[in-house]
Motif scaffolding. Structure first.
Motif, PDB file in Angstrom:
ATOM      1  N   LEU A  42      36.817  29.541  16.900  1.00  0.00           N
ATOM      2  CA  LEU A  42      36.570  28.103  16.815  1.00  0.00           C
ATOM      3  C   LEU A  42      36.902  27.569  15.418  1.00  0.00           C
ATOM      4  CD1 LEU A  42      35.008  25.842  18.546  1.00  0.00           C
ATOM      5  CD2 LEU A  42      33.083  26.376  17.044  1.00  0.00           C
ATOM      6  N   THR A  43      37.600  26.435  15.388  1.00  0.00           N
ATOM      7  CA  THR A  43      37.937  25.814  14.104  1.00  0.00           C
ATOM      8  C   THR A  43      37.394  24.383  14.065  1.00  0.00           C
ATOM      9  OG1 THR A  43      39.984  24.831  14.917  1.00  0.00           O
ATOM     10  CG2 THR A  43      40.120  27.088  14.051  1.00  0.00           C
ATOM     11  N   ALA A  44      37.476  23.795  12.877  1.00  0.00           N
ATOM     12  CA  ALA A  44      37.060  22.400  12.725  1.00  0.00           C
ATOM     13  C   ALA A  44      37.907  21.501  13.612  1.00  0.00           C
ATOM     14  CB  ALA A  44      37.165  21.985  11.257  1.00  0.00           C
ATOM     15  N   ALA A  45      39.210  21.844  13.758  1.00  0.00           N
ATOM     16  CA  ALA A  45      40.097  21.013  14.581  1.00  0.00           C
ATOM     17  C   ALA A  45      39.627  20.999  16.042  1.00  0.00           C
ATOM     18  CB  ALA A  45      41.524  21.536  14.494  1.00  0.00           C
ATOM     19  N   ASP A  46      39.124  22.141  16.535  1.00  0.00           N
ATOM     20  CA  ASP A  46      38.617  22.177  17.919  1.00  0.00           C
ATOM     21  C   ASP A  46      37.454  21.209  18.079  1.00  0.00           C
ATOM     22  OD1 ASP A  46      40.346  24.276  18.775  1.00  0.00           O
ATOM     23  OD2 ASP A  46      39.040  25.703  17.750  1.00  0.00           O
TER      24      ASP A  46
ATOM     25  N   ARG B 120      21.328  20.330  16.663  1.00  0.00           N
ATOM     26  CA  ARG B 120      20.275  21.217  17.166  1.00  0.00           C
ATOM     27  C   ARG B 120      20.908  22.539  17.578  1.00  0.00           C
ATOM     28  NH1 ARG B 120      15.833  17.304  19.802  1.00  0.00           N
ATOM     29  NH2 ARG B 120      16.353  15.515  18.501  1.00  0.00           N
ATOM     30  N   THR B 121      20.277  23.617  17.206  1.00  0.00           N
ATOM     31  CA  THR B 121      20.879  24.917  17.501  1.00  0.00           C
ATOM     32  C   THR B 121      19.912  25.790  18.292  1.00  0.00           C
ATOM     33  OG1 THR B 121      20.060  25.917  15.454  1.00  0.00           O
ATOM     34  CG2 THR B 121      22.224  24.875  15.363  1.00  0.00           C
ATOM     35  N   GLU B 122      20.505  26.660  19.065  1.00  0.00           N
ATOM     36  CA  GLU B 122      19.732  27.658  19.801  1.00  0.00           C
ATOM     37  C   GLU B 122      20.547  28.942  19.768  1.00  0.00           C
ATOM     38  OE1 GLU B 122      16.633  27.343  21.368  1.00  0.00           O
ATOM     39  OE2 GLU B 122      16.998  27.473  23.518  1.00  0.00           O
ATOM     40  N   ARG B 123      19.914  30.033  19.365  1.00  0.00           N
ATOM     41  CA  ARG B 123      20.628  31.315  19.316  1.00  0.00           C
ATOM     42  C   ARG B 123      20.370  32.048  20.612  1.00  0.00           C
ATOM     43  NH1 ARG B 123      21.783  30.598  13.463  1.00  0.00           N
ATOM     44  NH2 ARG B 123      20.562  28.717  13.311  1.00  0.00           N
TER      45      ARG B 123
ATOM     46  N   LYS C  28      21.053   7.450  25.496  1.00  0.00           N
ATOM     47  CA  LYS C  28      22.385   6.858  25.664  1.00  0.00           C
ATOM     48  C   LYS C  28      23.345   7.296  24.565  1.00  0.00           C
ATOM     49  CE  LYS C  28      21.102   2.832  28.355  1.00  0.00           C
ATOM     50  NZ  LYS C  28      19.692   3.221  28.608  1.00  0.00           N
ATOM     51  N   THR C  29      22.819   8.012  23.586  1.00  0.00           N
ATOM     52  CA  THR C  29      23.621   8.485  22.456  1.00  0.00           C
ATOM     53  C   THR C  29      24.724   9.422  22.938  1.00  0.00           C
ATOM     54  OG1 THR C  29      21.482   8.564  21.368  1.00  0.00           O
ATOM     55  CG2 THR C  29      23.335   9.491  20.155  1.00  0.00           C
ATOM     56  N   PRO C  30      25.937   9.323  22.349  1.00  0.00           N
ATOM     57  CA  PRO C  30      26.965  10.323  22.679  1.00  0.00           C
ATOM     58  C   PRO C  30      26.481  11.737  22.344  1.00  0.00           C
ATOM     59  CG  PRO C  30      27.895   8.522  21.382  1.00  0.00           C
ATOM     60  CD  PRO C  30      26.415   8.324  21.386  1.00  0.00           C
ATOM     61  N   VAL C  31      26.985  12.689  23.105  1.00  0.00           N
ATOM     62  CA  VAL C  31      26.519  14.063  22.955  1.00  0.00           C
ATOM     63  C   VAL C  31      27.714  14.989  22.779  1.00  0.00           C
ATOM     64  CG1 VAL C  31      25.423  15.982  24.186  1.00  0.00           C
ATOM     65  CG2 VAL C  31      24.382  13.713  24.256  1.00  0.00           C
ATOM     66  N   LEU C  32      27.622  15.876  21.801  1.00  0.00           N
ATOM     67  CA  LEU C  32      28.615  16.917  21.608  1.00  0.00           C
ATOM     68  C   LEU C  32      27.944  18.265  21.848  1.00  0.00           C
ATOM     69  CD1 LEU C  32      31.355  18.055  20.703  1.00  0.00           C
ATOM     70  CD2 LEU C  32      30.621  17.740  18.326  1.00  0.00           C
ATOM     71  N   LEU C  33      28.425  18.977  22.854  1.00  0.00           N
ATOM     72  CA  LEU C  33      27.870  20.281  23.205  1.00  0.00           C
ATOM     73  C   LEU C  33      28.853  21.355  22.737  1.00  0.00           C
ATOM     74  CD1 LEU C  33      26.988  19.444  26.941  1.00  0.00           C
ATOM     75  CD2 LEU C  33      25.444  19.311  24.976  1.00  0.00           C
ATOM     76  N   VAL C  34      28.352  22.360  22.045  1.00  0.00           N
ATOM     77  CA  VAL C  34      29.223  23.431  21.555  1.00  0.00           C
ATOM     78  C   VAL C  34      28.652  24.756  22.031  1.00  0.00           C
ATOM     79  CG1 VAL C  34      30.357  24.439  19.551  1.00  0.00           C
ATOM     80  CG2 VAL C  34      29.713  22.021  19.515  1.00  0.00           C
ATOM     81  N   ALA C  35      29.410  25.420  22.914  1.00  0.00           N
ATOM     82  CA  ALA C  35      28.908  26.643  23.545  1.00  0.00           C
ATOM     83  C   ALA C  35      29.727  27.847  23.113  1.00  0.00           C
ATOM     84  CB  ALA C  35      28.994  26.513  25.065  1.00  0.00           C
ATOM     85  N   GLY C  36      29.054  28.920  22.795  1.00  0.00           N
ATOM     86  CA  GLY C  36      29.711  30.203  22.575  1.00  0.00           C
ATOM     87  C   GLY C  36      29.278  31.157  23.671  1.00  0.00           C
ATOM     88  N   GLY C  37      30.209  31.557  24.529  1.00  0.00           N
ATOM     89  CA  GLY C  37      29.921  32.525  25.589  1.00  0.00           C
ATOM     90  C   GLY C  37      28.754  32.099  26.461  1.00  0.00           C
ATOM     91  N   ALA C  38      27.774  32.998  26.603  1.00  0.00           N
ATOM     92  CA  ALA C  38      26.629  32.741  27.468  1.00  0.00           C
ATOM     93  C   ALA C  38      25.780  31.572  26.983  1.00  0.00           C
ATOM     94  CB  ALA C  38      25.764  33.995  27.574  1.00  0.00           C
ATOM     95  N   GLY C  39      26.043  31.108  25.774  1.00  0.00           N
ATOM     96  CA  GLY C  39      25.327  29.955  25.240  1.00  0.00           C
ATOM     97  C   GLY C  39      25.600  28.669  25.988  1.00  0.00           C
TER      98      GLY C  39
ATOM     99  N   PHE D  66      28.228  32.896  15.973  1.00  0.00           N
ATOM    100  CA  PHE D  66      28.909  31.706  16.471  1.00  0.00           C
ATOM    101  C   PHE D  66      28.156  30.441  16.076  1.00  0.00           C
ATOM    102  CE2 PHE D  66      29.364  28.365  19.603  1.00  0.00           C
ATOM    103  CZ  PHE D  66      30.736  28.216  19.686  1.00  0.00           C
ATOM    104  N   VAL D  67      26.861  30.450  16.267  1.00  0.00           N
ATOM    105  CA  VAL D  67      26.053  29.258  15.968  1.00  0.00           C
ATOM    106  C   VAL D  67      26.100  28.931  14.479  1.00  0.00           C
ATOM    107  CG1 VAL D  67      23.695  28.353  15.931  1.00  0.00           C
ATOM    108  CG2 VAL D  67      24.546  29.521  17.964  1.00  0.00           C
ATOM    109  N   GLU D  68      26.006  29.969  13.649  1.00  0.00           N
ATOM    110  CA  GLU D  68      26.084  29.752  12.207  1.00  0.00           C
ATOM    111  C   GLU D  68      27.399  29.061  11.850  1.00  0.00           C
ATOM    112  OE1 GLU D  68      24.055  30.487   9.446  1.00  0.00           O
ATOM    113  OE2 GLU D  68      22.550  30.603  11.006  1.00  0.00           O
ATOM    114  N   LYS D  69      28.498  29.609  12.410  1.00  0.00           N
ATOM    115  CA  LYS D  69      29.826  29.095  12.081  1.00  0.00           C
ATOM    116  C   LYS D  69      29.995  27.664  12.616  1.00  0.00           C
ATOM    117  CE  LYS D  69      33.901  29.336  10.428  1.00  0.00           C
ATOM    118  NZ  LYS D  69      34.018  29.273   8.965  1.00  0.00           N
ATOM    119  N   ALA D  70      29.641  27.465  13.883  1.00  0.00           N
ATOM    120  CA  ALA D  70      29.847  26.160  14.508  1.00  0.00           C
ATOM    121  C   ALA D  70      29.027  25.081  13.788  1.00  0.00           C
ATOM    122  CB  ALA D  70      29.495  26.218  15.991  1.00  0.00           C
TER     123      ALA D  70
END
Lengths: 199, 241
Positions: free
Chosen positions: B187-191, B232-235, B110-121, B213-217
Protein backbone atom coordinates in the motif's frame (compact mmCIF):
# COMPACT_ATOMS: atom_id res chain seq x y z
CA UNK A 1 -23.36 -25.14 33.13
CA UNK A 2 -21.24 -24.36 30.10
CA UNK A 3 -22.29 -25.43 26.64
CA UNK A 4 -19.98 -28.10 25.22
CA UNK A 5 -18.85 -27.34 21.70
CA UNK A 6 -19.01 -30.70 19.91
CA UNK A 7 -15.61 -31.82 18.69
CA UNK A 8 -13.64 -29.05 20.39
CA UNK A 9 -10.60 -30.32 22.28
CA UNK A 10 -8.36 -27.32 22.72
CA UNK A 11 -4.65 -27.25 23.14
CA UNK A 12 -2.57 -28.64 25.91
CA UNK A 13 -3.51 -26.84 29.11
CA UNK A 14 -0.90 -24.19 29.59
CA UNK A 15 0.32 -21.44 31.83
CA UNK A 16 0.72 -23.39 35.09
CA UNK A 17 -1.59 -21.17 37.17
CA UNK A 18 -0.06 -17.96 35.81
CA UNK A 19 -2.83 -17.45 33.30
CA UNK A 20 -5.93 -15.50 34.43
CA UNK A 21 -9.34 -16.87 33.38
CA UNK A 22 -10.14 -16.61 29.67
CA UNK A 23 -6.54 -15.77 28.69
CA UNK A 24 -4.16 -17.68 26.44
CA UNK A 25 -0.38 -17.51 26.12
CA UNK A 26 1.44 -15.79 23.32
CA UNK A 27 5.12 -15.37 22.57
CA UNK A 28 4.41 -12.44 20.26
CA UNK A 29 3.90 -8.95 21.51
CA UNK A 30 0.66 -7.89 19.84
CA UNK A 31 -0.36 -4.26 19.57
CA UNK A 32 -3.69 -2.74 20.47
CA UNK A 33 -4.42 0.92 19.98
CA UNK A 34 -7.23 3.09 18.78
CA UNK A 35 -5.54 5.39 16.29
CA UNK A 36 -2.29 6.30 14.58
CA UNK A 37 0.91 5.87 16.56
CA UNK A 38 2.14 9.26 17.79
CA UNK A 39 5.83 9.97 17.19
CA UNK A 40 7.19 11.71 20.26
CA UNK A 41 10.60 13.34 20.16
CA UNK A 42 12.43 12.90 23.47
CA UNK A 43 13.73 16.48 23.12
CA UNK A 44 10.18 17.70 23.50
CA UNK A 45 8.97 14.93 25.79
CA UNK A 46 7.83 15.76 29.27
CA UNK A 47 5.94 13.98 31.99
CA UNK A 48 3.61 15.90 34.27
CA UNK A 49 1.86 15.09 37.51
CA UNK A 50 -0.91 17.53 38.30
CA UNK A 51 -2.58 17.39 41.69
CA UNK A 52 -6.24 17.98 42.53
CA UNK A 53 -5.27 21.50 43.66
CA UNK A 54 -3.70 22.25 40.27
CA UNK A 55 -0.09 22.02 41.35
CA UNK A 56 2.09 20.62 38.56
CA UNK A 57 5.32 18.63 38.75
CA UNK A 58 7.32 18.14 35.54
CA UNK A 59 10.15 15.93 34.35
CA UNK A 60 12.03 16.22 31.09
CA UNK A 61 13.37 13.11 29.35
CA UNK A 62 16.84 13.69 30.79
CA UNK A 63 15.38 14.17 34.26
CA UNK A 64 13.40 10.94 34.00
CA UNK A 65 16.46 8.99 32.94
CA UNK A 66 18.44 10.46 35.84
CA UNK A 67 16.04 9.02 38.42
CA UNK A 68 16.66 5.66 40.10
CA UNK A 69 15.17 2.90 37.98
CA UNK A 70 13.96 -0.64 38.52
CA UNK A 71 13.88 -3.59 36.13
CA UNK A 72 10.63 -5.42 36.91
CA UNK A 73 9.95 -8.79 35.29
CA UNK A 74 6.18 -9.14 35.06
CA UNK A 75 3.36 -11.00 33.34
CA UNK A 76 1.10 -8.89 31.16
CA UNK A 77 -2.53 -9.59 30.28
CA UNK A 78 -4.41 -7.93 27.42
CA UNK A 79 -8.19 -7.72 27.49
CA UNK A 80 -8.18 -9.12 23.94
CA UNK A 81 -7.17 -12.40 25.67
CA UNK A 82 -3.45 -12.76 25.11
CA UNK A 83 -1.07 -12.98 28.02
CA UNK A 84 2.69 -12.80 27.90
CA UNK A 85 4.71 -14.11 30.82
CA UNK A 86 8.02 -12.89 32.17
CA UNK A 87 8.46 -9.60 30.31
CA UNK A 88 11.30 -7.41 31.56
CA UNK A 89 11.19 -3.64 31.58
CA UNK A 90 13.23 -0.74 32.86
CA UNK A 91 11.46 2.23 34.34
CA UNK A 92 10.98 4.60 37.21
CA UNK A 93 8.60 3.56 39.95
CA UNK A 94 5.62 5.86 40.46
CA UNK A 95 6.61 5.78 44.15
CA UNK A 96 9.69 7.77 43.17
CA UNK A 97 7.79 10.20 40.95
CA UNK A 98 5.03 10.81 43.48
CA UNK A 99 7.32 10.98 46.52
CA UNK A 100 7.30 14.79 46.79
CA UNK A 101 3.79 15.29 45.44
CA UNK A 102 1.31 16.47 48.03
CA UNK A 103 -2.12 15.06 47.36
CA UNK A 104 -5.14 13.59 49.09
CA UNK A 105 -6.65 12.39 45.80
CA UNK A 106 -8.09 8.91 45.44
CA UNK A 107 -8.04 8.61 41.65
CA UNK A 108 -5.67 9.08 38.75
CA UNK A 109 -6.41 9.91 35.15
CA UNK A 110 -3.45 9.02 32.96
CA UNK A 111 -3.12 10.87 29.66
CA UNK A 112 -0.95 10.26 26.64
CA UNK A 113 0.50 11.94 23.59
CA UNK A 114 -2.15 11.38 20.93
CA UNK A 115 -5.02 11.98 23.36
CA UNK A 116 -5.48 8.55 24.94
CA UNK A 117 -6.63 8.44 28.57
CA UNK A 118 -7.18 5.74 31.17
CA UNK A 119 -8.24 5.90 34.82
CA UNK A 120 -7.37 3.95 37.93
CA UNK A 121 -7.40 4.35 41.69
CA UNK A 122 -4.27 6.17 42.82
CA UNK A 123 -3.36 3.35 45.19
CA UNK A 124 -2.91 1.06 42.18
CA UNK A 125 -0.01 3.26 41.09
CA UNK A 126 1.75 3.05 44.48
CA UNK A 127 3.70 0.55 46.55
CA UNK A 128 5.80 -0.92 43.77
CA UNK A 129 2.88 -1.70 41.47
CA UNK A 130 3.51 0.78 38.63
CA UNK A 131 6.33 2.30 36.60
CA UNK A 132 6.99 4.81 33.85
CA UNK A 133 8.83 2.33 31.63
CA UNK A 134 11.28 3.34 28.91
CA UNK A 135 13.01 0.07 28.02
CA UNK A 136 11.59 -3.32 27.11
CA UNK A 137 13.76 -6.46 27.02
CA UNK A 138 16.90 -4.35 27.00
CA UNK A 139 15.86 -2.14 24.08
CA UNK A 140 14.18 1.21 23.73
CA UNK A 141 10.41 0.82 23.58
CA UNK A 142 9.33 1.18 19.94
CA UNK A 143 6.64 3.75 19.12
CA UNK A 144 4.11 1.00 18.28
CA UNK A 145 4.53 -0.40 21.78
CA UNK A 146 4.22 2.99 23.44
CA UNK A 147 7.71 4.49 23.27
CA UNK A 148 9.47 6.56 24.22
CA UNK A 149 7.78 5.85 27.57
CA UNK A 150 4.66 4.07 28.68
CA UNK A 151 2.95 3.43 31.95
CA UNK A 152 3.38 -0.14 33.21
CA UNK A 153 0.68 -1.38 35.62
CA UNK A 154 0.89 -5.13 35.07
CA UNK A 155 -1.64 -6.20 37.70
CA UNK A 156 -4.45 -4.66 35.61
CA UNK A 157 -5.44 -5.41 32.00
CA UNK A 158 -2.84 -3.91 29.73
CA UNK A 159 -5.00 -1.08 28.35
CA UNK A 160 -4.38 0.59 31.72
CA UNK A 161 -0.65 0.62 30.92
CA UNK A 162 -1.04 3.72 28.76
CA UNK A 163 1.32 4.02 25.81
CA UNK A 164 3.03 7.33 24.96
CA UNK A 165 2.35 8.47 28.51
CA UNK A 166 2.46 12.22 29.02
CA UNK A 167 1.09 12.79 32.46
CA UNK A 168 -1.17 11.92 35.35
CA UNK A 169 -3.91 14.04 36.86
CA UNK A 170 -4.73 13.25 40.47
CA UNK A 171 -8.44 13.63 41.13
CA UNK A 172 -10.88 13.44 44.01
CA UNK A 173 -13.38 11.63 41.82
CA UNK A 174 -13.11 8.77 39.37
CA UNK A 175 -13.05 10.05 35.79
CA UNK A 176 -13.45 7.31 33.16
CA UNK A 177 -10.83 7.17 30.42
CA UNK A 178 -10.98 6.25 26.74
CA UNK A 179 -11.83 2.53 26.80
CA UNK A 180 -13.62 2.92 30.12
CA UNK A 181 -16.18 5.16 28.40
CA UNK A 182 -16.36 2.73 25.44
CA UNK A 183 -17.78 -0.19 27.41
CA UNK A 184 -14.70 -1.57 29.14
CA UNK A 185 -14.44 -2.16 32.86
CA UNK A 186 -13.58 0.72 35.13
CA UNK A 187 -10.97 -1.24 37.12
CA UNK A 188 -9.91 -4.18 34.93
CA UNK A 189 -8.53 -6.90 37.22
CA UNK A 190 -7.61 -9.85 34.96
CA UNK A 191 -7.88 -12.36 37.81
CA UNK A 192 -11.52 -11.37 38.32
CA UNK A 193 -11.96 -11.20 34.54
CA UNK A 194 -13.21 -7.61 34.66
CA UNK A 195 -13.18 -7.06 30.90
CA UNK A 196 -16.32 -5.08 30.27
CA UNK A 197 -18.50 -2.71 32.22
CA UNK A 198 -20.09 -4.40 35.24
CA UNK A 199 -18.17 -7.69 34.77
CA UNK B 1 -25.41 -0.65 31.72
CA UNK B 2 -26.01 -4.33 32.25
CA UNK B 3 -23.32 -6.95 32.34
CA UNK B 4 -22.67 -8.64 29.00
CA UNK B 5 -24.10 -12.11 29.34
CA UNK B 6 -22.82 -15.27 27.70
CA UNK B 7 -25.43 -16.56 25.26
CA UNK B 8 -25.74 -19.84 23.44
CA UNK B 9 -25.13 -19.47 19.71
CA UNK B 10 -26.06 -22.14 17.19
CA UNK B 11 -24.46 -22.37 13.76
CA UNK B 12 -27.21 -22.09 11.13
CA UNK B 13 -25.24 -21.58 7.91
CA UNK B 14 -21.72 -21.52 6.53
CA UNK B 15 -20.36 -19.53 3.59
CA UNK B 16 -16.92 -20.30 2.27
CA UNK B 17 -15.08 -17.06 1.55
CA UNK B 18 -11.66 -18.43 0.57
CA UNK B 19 -10.05 -21.85 0.96
CA UNK B 20 -8.96 -20.79 4.46
CA UNK B 21 -11.76 -18.51 5.63
CA UNK B 22 -15.45 -18.98 6.19
CA UNK B 23 -18.38 -16.94 7.34
CA UNK B 24 -20.41 -18.44 10.17
CA UNK B 25 -24.05 -17.44 10.53
CA UNK B 26 -25.10 -17.94 14.13
CA UNK B 27 -28.48 -17.73 15.75
CA UNK B 28 -28.23 -16.11 19.18
CA UNK B 29 -31.57 -15.96 21.02
CA UNK B 30 -31.83 -12.71 22.97
CA UNK B 31 -29.13 -10.93 20.94
CA UNK B 32 -29.38 -7.22 21.89
CA UNK B 33 -28.23 -5.86 18.50
CA UNK B 34 -24.96 -4.14 17.63
CA UNK B 35 -23.24 -1.47 15.57
CA UNK B 36 -21.06 -2.21 12.55
CA UNK B 37 -17.44 -2.48 13.64
CA UNK B 38 -18.10 -4.09 16.99
CA UNK B 39 -16.85 -7.54 17.93
CA UNK B 40 -17.88 -10.47 20.08
CA UNK B 41 -16.14 -12.87 22.40
CA UNK B 42 -16.55 -16.53 21.52
CA UNK B 43 -16.08 -19.19 24.19
CA UNK B 44 -15.48 -22.83 23.36
CA UNK B 45 -15.72 -25.54 26.01
CA UNK B 46 -14.34 -29.05 25.55
CA UNK B 47 -15.94 -32.16 27.02
CA UNK B 48 -13.44 -32.21 29.87
CA UNK B 49 -14.50 -28.69 30.90
CA UNK B 50 -11.50 -26.86 29.44
CA UNK B 51 -12.59 -23.62 27.83
CA UNK B 52 -10.97 -20.83 25.91
CA UNK B 53 -12.08 -17.50 24.44
CA UNK B 54 -11.27 -15.41 21.38
CA UNK B 55 -12.59 -12.15 19.93
CA UNK B 56 -14.02 -11.91 16.42
CA UNK B 57 -15.37 -8.96 14.48
CA UNK B 58 -18.98 -9.05 13.39
CA UNK B 59 -19.18 -9.19 9.59
CA UNK B 60 -22.68 -7.81 9.17
CA UNK B 61 -25.02 -5.29 10.74
CA UNK B 62 -27.58 -6.12 13.36
CA UNK B 63 -30.15 -8.59 12.00
CA UNK B 64 -32.53 -9.78 14.70
CA UNK B 65 -31.07 -12.76 16.48
CA UNK B 66 -28.61 -13.60 13.70
CA UNK B 67 -24.97 -12.58 13.71
CA UNK B 68 -22.23 -13.31 11.19
CA UNK B 69 -18.53 -13.82 11.84
CA UNK B 70 -15.86 -14.34 9.22
CA UNK B 71 -13.02 -16.41 10.58
CA UNK B 72 -9.60 -16.84 8.98
CA UNK B 73 -7.92 -20.14 9.76
CA UNK B 74 -4.63 -19.56 11.56
CA UNK B 75 -2.24 -22.50 11.05
CA UNK B 76 -1.55 -24.06 14.43
CA UNK B 77 -4.25 -21.96 16.06
CA UNK B 78 -6.38 -23.36 18.84
CA UNK B 79 -9.77 -21.91 17.99
CA UNK B 80 -9.86 -20.87 14.32
CA UNK B 81 -9.23 -24.41 12.96
CA UNK B 82 -12.22 -25.59 14.99
CA UNK B 83 -14.46 -22.79 13.71
CA UNK B 84 -13.33 -23.17 10.09
CA UNK B 85 -12.96 -26.95 9.76
CA UNK B 86 -14.72 -28.87 12.51
CA UNK B 87 -17.83 -26.91 13.39
CA UNK B 88 -20.99 -27.96 11.56
CA UNK B 89 -24.48 -26.52 11.26
CA UNK B 90 -26.30 -27.25 14.51
CA UNK B 91 -23.17 -27.09 16.68
CA UNK B 92 -23.09 -24.61 19.53
CA UNK B 93 -20.64 -22.16 21.02
CA UNK B 94 -21.08 -19.44 23.61
CA UNK B 95 -20.90 -15.82 22.62
CA UNK B 96 -21.10 -12.49 24.37
CA UNK B 97 -21.19 -8.96 23.14
CA UNK B 98 -21.35 -6.65 21.41
CA UNK B 99 -18.01 -5.27 22.52
CA UNK B 100 -16.27 -2.03 21.57
CA UNK B 101 -17.72 1.45 21.31
CA UNK B 102 -14.96 3.19 19.37
CA UNK B 103 -14.33 1.39 16.08
CA UNK B 104 -17.97 1.71 15.02
CA UNK B 105 -19.96 3.35 12.26
CA UNK B 106 -23.31 4.92 13.17
CA UNK B 107 -25.89 4.52 10.38
CA UNK B 108 -27.11 8.10 10.91
CA UNK B 109 -23.64 9.54 10.16
CA UNK B 110 -23.43 11.56 6.94
CA UNK B 111 -19.68 12.16 7.01
CA UNK B 112 -17.68 10.64 4.13
CA UNK B 113 -15.94 7.45 5.14
CA UNK B 114 -12.61 5.99 4.07
CA UNK B 115 -12.18 2.31 4.91
CA UNK B 116 -8.70 0.78 4.68
CA UNK B 117 -8.51 -3.00 4.97
CA UNK B 118 -5.51 -5.28 5.14
CA UNK B 119 -6.41 -8.93 4.48
CA UNK B 120 -8.82 -10.30 7.06
CA UNK B 121 -9.15 -6.78 8.43
CA UNK B 122 -11.88 -6.24 5.87
CA UNK B 123 -14.40 -8.00 8.14
CA UNK B 124 -15.56 -5.12 10.41
CA UNK B 125 -15.33 -2.74 7.44
CA UNK B 126 -17.65 -4.99 5.45
CA UNK B 127 -20.07 -4.77 8.36
CA UNK B 128 -20.01 -0.98 7.89
CA UNK B 129 -20.60 -1.30 4.14
CA UNK B 130 -23.53 -3.64 4.78
CA UNK B 131 -24.91 -1.42 7.52
CA UNK B 132 -24.79 1.52 5.09
CA UNK B 133 -26.82 -0.51 2.59
CA UNK B 134 -29.32 -1.69 5.21
CA UNK B 135 -29.83 1.85 6.46
CA UNK B 136 -30.18 3.29 2.94
CA UNK B 137 -27.40 5.73 3.86
CA UNK B 138 -25.95 8.00 1.19
CA UNK B 139 -22.77 8.77 3.09
CA UNK B 140 -19.94 8.53 0.52
CA UNK B 141 -17.86 5.42 1.23
CA UNK B 142 -14.54 4.36 -0.16
CA UNK B 143 -12.90 1.01 0.55
CA UNK B 144 -9.21 0.45 -0.11
CA UNK B 145 -8.70 -3.29 0.22
CA UNK B 146 -5.14 -4.57 0.35
CA UNK B 147 -4.72 -8.30 -0.18
CA UNK B 148 -1.99 -10.69 -1.20
CA UNK B 149 -3.64 -12.10 -4.31
CA UNK B 150 -7.12 -12.39 -5.83
CA UNK B 151 -7.68 -15.77 -4.17
CA UNK B 152 -7.61 -14.11 -0.74
CA UNK B 153 -10.60 -11.87 -1.43
CA UNK B 154 -13.47 -12.08 1.04
CA UNK B 155 -16.99 -11.13 -0.08
CA UNK B 156 -15.78 -11.19 -3.69
CA UNK B 157 -19.20 -11.33 -5.39
CA UNK B 158 -20.66 -8.66 -3.18
CA UNK B 159 -17.78 -6.23 -3.74
CA UNK B 160 -17.63 -6.88 -7.48
CA UNK B 161 -20.75 -4.72 -7.93
CA UNK B 162 -20.47 -2.11 -5.20
CA UNK B 163 -23.47 -0.23 -3.88
CA UNK B 164 -24.08 3.26 -5.32
CA UNK B 165 -21.80 5.70 -3.55
CA UNK B 166 -19.30 3.01 -2.56
CA UNK B 167 -15.97 3.10 -4.36
CA UNK B 168 -13.78 -0.01 -4.08
CA UNK B 169 -10.03 0.09 -4.76
CA UNK B 170 -8.10 -3.16 -4.61
CA UNK B 171 -4.41 -3.28 -3.86
CA UNK B 172 -2.67 -6.59 -4.53
CA UNK B 173 0.59 -6.95 -2.70
CA UNK B 174 1.91 -10.17 -4.28
CA UNK B 175 -0.08 -11.20 -7.37
CA UNK B 176 -2.61 -9.13 -9.29
CA UNK B 177 -5.17 -10.50 -11.75
CA UNK B 178 -4.26 -10.42 -15.45
CA UNK B 179 -4.64 -6.98 -16.94
CA UNK B 180 -4.82 -5.23 -13.56
CA UNK B 181 -3.35 -1.76 -14.00
CA UNK B 182 -1.57 -1.42 -10.68
CA UNK B 183 1.63 -3.39 -10.18
CA UNK B 184 1.61 -5.71 -7.16
CA UNK B 185 3.17 -4.07 -4.14
CA UNK B 186 2.51 -2.73 -0.71
CA UNK B 187 0.00 0.00 0.00
CA UNK B 188 1.23 3.48 -0.90
CA UNK B 189 0.05 7.03 -0.29
CA UNK B 190 -1.09 7.15 -3.93
CA UNK B 191 -3.46 4.20 -3.31
CA UNK B 192 -5.02 6.08 -0.42
CA UNK B 193 -5.10 9.45 -2.15
CA UNK B 194 -6.65 7.76 -5.19
CA UNK B 195 -10.09 8.72 -6.40
CA UNK B 196 -11.27 11.56 -4.26
CA UNK B 197 -11.96 11.81 -0.54
CA UNK B 198 -8.92 14.03 0.04
CA UNK B 199 -8.17 15.06 3.60
CA UNK B 200 -10.04 18.36 3.03
CA UNK B 201 -13.24 16.31 2.88
CA UNK B 202 -12.39 15.25 6.40
CA UNK B 203 -13.54 11.68 6.01
CA UNK B 204 -13.76 9.43 9.01
CA UNK B 205 -11.04 6.85 8.43
CA UNK B 206 -11.28 3.27 9.66
CA UNK B 207 -8.18 1.12 9.32
CA UNK B 208 -8.16 -2.58 10.13
CA UNK B 209 -5.62 -5.30 9.46
CA UNK B 210 -2.49 -6.91 10.87
CA UNK B 211 -0.41 -4.64 13.09
CA UNK B 212 2.28 -3.83 10.51
CA UNK B 213 -0.33 -2.93 7.94
CA UNK B 214 -2.30 -0.74 10.34
CA UNK B 215 0.82 1.07 11.49
CA UNK B 216 1.83 1.79 7.90
CA UNK B 217 -1.64 2.73 6.64
CA UNK B 218 -2.30 5.08 9.57
CA UNK B 219 1.10 6.70 9.07
CA UNK B 220 0.34 7.23 5.35
CA UNK B 221 -3.02 8.78 6.17
CA UNK B 222 -1.42 11.18 8.63
CA UNK B 223 1.26 12.07 6.05
CA UNK B 224 -1.50 12.83 3.52
CA UNK B 225 -2.95 15.35 5.93
CA UNK B 226 -5.72 13.38 7.60
CA UNK B 227 -6.35 14.52 11.15
CA UNK B 228 -5.05 11.78 13.54
CA UNK B 229 -8.23 12.19 15.61
CA UNK B 230 -10.31 11.08 12.62
CA UNK B 231 -8.36 7.87 12.08
CA UNK B 232 -9.69 4.89 13.98
CA UNK B 233 -7.66 1.72 13.97
CA UNK B 234 -8.25 -1.88 14.87
CA UNK B 235 -5.52 -4.53 14.82
CA UNK B 236 -6.33 -7.94 13.64
CA UNK B 237 -4.24 -10.97 13.80
CA UNK B 238 -3.62 -14.53 14.90
CA UNK B 239 -3.07 -13.32 18.43
CA UNK B 240 -6.28 -11.38 18.57
CA UNK B 241 -4.63 -8.05 19.41
Amino acid sequence: MAIISRGFRGRAREGGGKLPPGQYLTDDFPVLSAGPTPRVDTDRWEFTVETESGQAHRWSWAELLALPYETPTVDIHCVTKWSKLGTTWRGVSLDVLLEDVESAADYALVHSYGGYTTNLPLEDLLDGKAWIAYRYEGEEITPAHGGPARLLVPHLYFWKSAKWVRGIRLLDEDWPGFWETAGYHDYGDPWREQRYQDD
Amino acid sequence: MRRLAWRVAELTAIREETPTARTLVLRVPGWPGHLAGQHVDVRLTAEDGYSTQRSYSLAGPSDGEHVELTVQRVPGGEVSPYLTEVMEVGDQVELRGPVGGWFVWEPAAKTPVLLVAGGAGVVPLMAMIRARRTAGSRAPFRLVYSLRDPGQAYYADELRHPDPGLDVTRVYTRTAPDGFARRPGRLTAADLAGSGRPPEYEPDCYVCGPTGFVEKAAELLVSLGHEPGRIRTERFGPTGG
